[in-house]
Design a protein around this motif. Sequence first.
Motif, mmCIF file in Angstrom:
data_model
loop_
_atom_site.group_PDB
_atom_site.id
_atom_site.type_symbol
_atom_site.label_atom_id
_atom_site.label_comp_id
_atom_site.label_asym_id
_atom_site.label_seq_id
_atom_site.Cartn_x
_atom_site.Cartn_y
_atom_site.Cartn_z
ATOM 1 N N LEU A 32 0.831 -1.199 0.000
ATOM 2 C CA LEU A 32 0.000 0.000 0.000
ATOM 3 C C LEU A 32 0.873 1.259 0.000
ATOM 4 C CD1 LEU A 32 -2.527 -1.065 2.809
ATOM 5 C CD2 LEU A 32 -2.691 -1.487 0.339
ATOM 6 N N ARG A 33 0.545 2.175 -0.896
ATOM 7 C CA ARG A 33 1.193 3.491 -0.875
ATOM 8 C C ARG A 33 0.196 4.506 -0.358
ATOM 9 N NH1 ARG A 33 1.473 7.919 -4.241
ATOM 10 N NH2 ARG A 33 0.602 6.875 -6.085
ATOM 11 N N LEU A 34 0.596 5.198 0.699
ATOM 12 C CA LEU A 34 -0.238 6.235 1.288
ATOM 13 C C LEU A 34 0.239 7.608 0.817
ATOM 14 C CD1 LEU A 34 -0.490 4.950 4.984
ATOM 15 C CD2 LEU A 34 -1.857 4.268 2.996
ATOM 16 N N ALA A 35 -0.608 8.603 1.012
ATOM 17 C CA ALA A 35 -0.233 9.980 0.693
ATOM 18 C C ALA A 35 1.052 10.336 1.435
ATOM 19 C CB ALA A 35 -1.353 10.935 1.089
ATOM 20 N N GLY A 36 2.010 10.895 0.711
ATOM 21 C CA GLY A 36 3.296 11.231 1.298
ATOM 22 C C GLY A 36 4.368 10.197 1.051
ATOM 23 N N ASP A 37 3.977 8.960 0.691
ATOM 24 C CA ASP A 37 4.959 7.932 0.345
ATOM 25 C C ASP A 37 5.457 8.173 -1.076
ATOM 26 O OD1 ASP A 37 4.508 6.790 2.806
ATOM 27 O OD2 ASP A 37 3.129 5.255 2.048
ATOM 28 N N ARG A 54 3.466 -1.672 4.086
ATOM 29 C CA ARG A 54 3.591 -0.268 3.681
ATOM 30 C C ARG A 54 4.651 -0.172 2.581
ATOM 31 N NH1 ARG A 54 3.038 4.578 6.881
ATOM 32 N NH2 ARG A 54 3.202 6.374 5.465
ATOM 33 N N CYS A 55 4.300 0.420 1.463
ATOM 34 C CA CYS A 55 5.217 0.494 0.330
ATOM 35 C C CYS A 55 6.080 1.744 0.452
ATOM 36 C CB CYS A 55 4.460 0.481 -0.997
ATOM 37 S SG CYS A 55 5.544 0.112 -2.391
ATOM 38 N N ARG A 56 7.141 1.595 1.215
ATOM 39 C CA ARG A 56 8.127 2.650 1.428
ATOM 40 C C ARG A 56 9.431 1.979 1.815
ATOM 41 N NH1 ARG A 56 5.996 4.988 7.315
ATOM 42 N NH2 ARG A 56 6.515 3.109 8.525
ATOM 43 N N GLU A 57 10.506 2.745 1.895
ATOM 44 C CA GLU A 57 11.757 2.176 2.371
ATOM 45 C C GLU A 57 11.525 1.523 3.737
ATOM 46 O OE1 GLU A 57 14.597 1.937 0.900
ATOM 47 O OE2 GLU A 57 14.519 3.389 -0.760
ATOM 48 N N PRO A 58 12.181 0.373 4.029
ATOM 49 C CA PRO A 58 11.941 -0.330 5.295
ATOM 50 C C PRO A 58 12.038 0.604 6.496
ATOM 51 C CG PRO A 58 13.341 -1.643 3.876
ATOM 52 C CD PRO A 58 13.176 -0.314 3.198
ATOM 53 N N ALA A 59 11.032 0.495 7.364
ATOM 54 C CA ALA A 59 10.952 1.373 8.532
ATOM 55 C C ALA A 59 10.148 0.672 9.614
ATOM 56 C CB ALA A 59 10.302 2.705 8.157
ATOM 57 N N ASP A 60 10.099 1.290 10.792
ATOM 58 C CA ASP A 60 9.322 0.728 11.889
ATOM 59 C C ASP A 60 7.839 0.710 11.538
ATOM 60 O OD1 ASP A 60 11.667 0.562 13.319
ATOM 61 O OD2 ASP A 60 11.306 2.368 14.502
ATOM 62 N N GLY A 61 7.150 -0.346 11.988
ATOM 63 C CA GLY A 61 5.701 -0.402 11.888
ATOM 64 C C GLY A 61 5.172 -0.395 10.475
ATOM 65 N N ASP A 62 5.697 -1.303 9.626
ATOM 66 C CA ASP A 62 5.273 -1.271 8.230
ATOM 67 C C ASP A 62 4.634 -2.573 7.758
ATOM 68 O OD1 ASP A 62 7.509 -2.883 8.125
ATOM 69 O OD2 ASP A 62 8.632 -1.610 6.735
ATOM 70 N N THR A 115 5.118 1.111 16.866
ATOM 71 C CA THR A 115 4.567 0.101 15.971
ATOM 72 C C THR A 115 3.060 0.265 15.826
ATOM 73 O OG1 THR A 115 6.344 -1.460 16.486
ATOM 74 C CG2 THR A 115 4.299 -2.386 15.634
ATOM 75 N N LEU A 116 2.376 0.488 16.940
ATOM 76 C CA LEU A 116 0.928 0.724 16.878
ATOM 77 C C LEU A 116 0.601 1.950 16.038
ATOM 78 C CD1 LEU A 116 -0.035 -0.038 20.575
ATOM 79 C CD2 LEU A 116 -1.058 -1.153 18.586
ATOM 80 N N ALA A 117 1.305 3.048 16.283
ATOM 81 C CA ALA A 117 1.016 4.297 15.579
ATOM 82 C C ALA A 117 1.290 4.179 14.088
ATOM 83 C CB ALA A 117 1.836 5.428 16.181
ATOM 84 N N GLU A 118 2.403 3.544 13.718
ATOM 85 C CA GLU A 118 2.758 3.438 12.304
ATOM 86 C C GLU A 118 1.813 2.503 11.561
ATOM 87 O OE1 GLU A 118 4.906 5.098 10.523
ATOM 88 O OE2 GLU A 118 5.720 6.273 12.177
ATOM 89 N N CYS A 119 1.476 1.377 12.164
ATOM 90 C CA CYS A 119 0.550 0.452 11.502
ATOM 91 C C CYS A 119 -0.843 1.061 11.368
ATOM 92 C CB CYS A 119 0.492 -0.871 12.255
ATOM 93 S SG CYS A 119 1.995 -1.869 12.077
ATOM 94 N N ALA A 120 -1.218 1.906 12.332
ATOM 95 C CA ALA A 120 -2.512 2.589 12.246
ATOM 96 C C ALA A 120 -2.556 3.583 11.097
ATOM 97 C CB ALA A 120 -2.819 3.289 13.568
ATOM 98 N N GLU A 121 -1.400 3.958 10.544
ATOM 99 C CA GLU A 121 -1.401 4.780 9.340
ATOM 100 C C GLU A 121 -2.059 4.028 8.187
ATOM 101 O OE1 GLU A 121 -0.057 7.981 8.719
ATOM 102 O OE2 GLU A 121 0.002 8.156 10.899
ATOM 103 N N MET A 122 -1.888 2.701 8.151
ATOM 104 C CA MET A 122 -2.522 1.899 7.101
ATOM 105 C C MET A 122 -3.968 1.558 7.439
ATOM 106 S SD MET A 122 0.437 -0.748 5.785
ATOM 107 C CE MET A 122 1.038 -1.294 7.391
ATOM 108 N N VAL A 123 -4.218 1.202 8.700
ATOM 109 C CA VAL A 123 -5.563 0.822 9.153
ATOM 110 C C VAL A 123 -5.847 1.624 10.416
ATOM 111 C CG1 VAL A 123 -7.058 -1.061 9.905
ATOM 112 C CG2 VAL A 123 -5.305 -1.493 8.181
ATOM 113 N N PRO A 124 -6.506 2.774 10.312
ATOM 114 C CA PRO A 124 -6.666 3.671 11.467
ATOM 115 C C PRO A 124 -7.306 3.036 12.689
ATOM 116 C CG PRO A 124 -7.188 4.831 9.441
ATOM 117 C CD PRO A 124 -6.984 3.391 9.058
#
Length: 401
Positions: A91-96, A237-245, A279-288
């Motif tokens: 998934l690519r989100l706005a800003g990715d 999350r379709c971005r460079e590897p990062a926390d909570g993806d 991890t919770l906050a970053e994953c919630a970017e994909m599924v609020p």
Amino acid sequence: MTDRTEAVVIVGGVTGVGVARDLAMRGVDTTLLERGSGLNAGTSGRSHGVLHSGARYAEADPEGAADCLRENGIIREIAAGCVADSGGLFLRLAGDDPEYFERKLDACRDLGMEPELLATDEVRERVPEVSDRLEAGFAIPDGVVYPSRLVAATAASAREHGATIYTDAGVTDIEVAAGRITIHTDGAEIVADTVVNAAGPWAGEVASLAGARLGMRPTRGVMVAVERSGIGPVLNRCREPADGDIVVPHGEQAVLGTTSVAVDDPDDFEREDWEVERTLAECAEMVPSLADATVQRTYWGLRPLYEPDEVGREGRGISRDFAVVAHDTAPGLVSVVGGKLTTHRRMAEAVADRVCEDLGVDEPCRTAVEPLPGAGGPERLDELAREFGAVGPADSDVVGE
């Protein structure tokens, strides 16, 4: 008491039992030693349990990604009861970065993966709770693997082919002399022609017992299991590897991951609250809705990252691919390091090829074509997991239900 065997394998995670199975199937007298009271106690049992398609590594490590894609299909064939065919999405989100998305998509195509580019409304059909910030997505053949079942079934196969498996058998010393290796455990002495060090993050410590050196730089990562059914596919999350993806569907739960923090001692490392919160906050970017989900359990896993040149790279920059290392200072000791749960069978094959060459054994690998015991039945697999003491945090919510 002194036992005699051709090969000793240390320890009983998925790679270790995979090596024991492969060697035993080729007729090698094999003994596996695990220091804990059951198998699957280390990295394997504390993973996020994704059966990788290779998409996660496609642009950065195409060779490793190709191994994942091939082994993904093999595991589905030989161990169907150990896998949930969830599918996966990037998934690519706005800003990715849209260019990164295109590179990832093209790299998957180059592997022959045939990713399916989806319109945003098609993604929402598959994941109704996905973020309003979604801008693009594509589907890939990820799955969910249950390590407890996989380790136990692989160990059962090794045993059926003649391997001996000992738990509560921590290795205290390894002596290399006169063309043989003597392994001292908490309660016995074993003389072998060769020793396979498959100790994951502890591989450096095992090598040092034999007077060898192995450049390991393990990192820790948290997994957060929350109450959430109906996620559907594995979400990346379709971005460079990062926390909570990454979000992994798990029965009535979802497992969220992960962080990457270097550790000095794999037996004694900190577990930080900020890792759970991030991890919770970053994953919630994909599924609020995940932001308000009830946390059921958290557990930390260790990545057995290999850094032979010790150039001081950050943990996410060290290769996840595997290496088979023969030690000149300890003849007969072979270490297998790095890798992923998805590619464990291929890793075991590479090690067994090397060991059999050294032992003069001319038998082909058959682990890709012979199904594992109980491969199609979760009930039998869960019985094996309990028998081998292999139920770990990664799938304790599913195994044995």
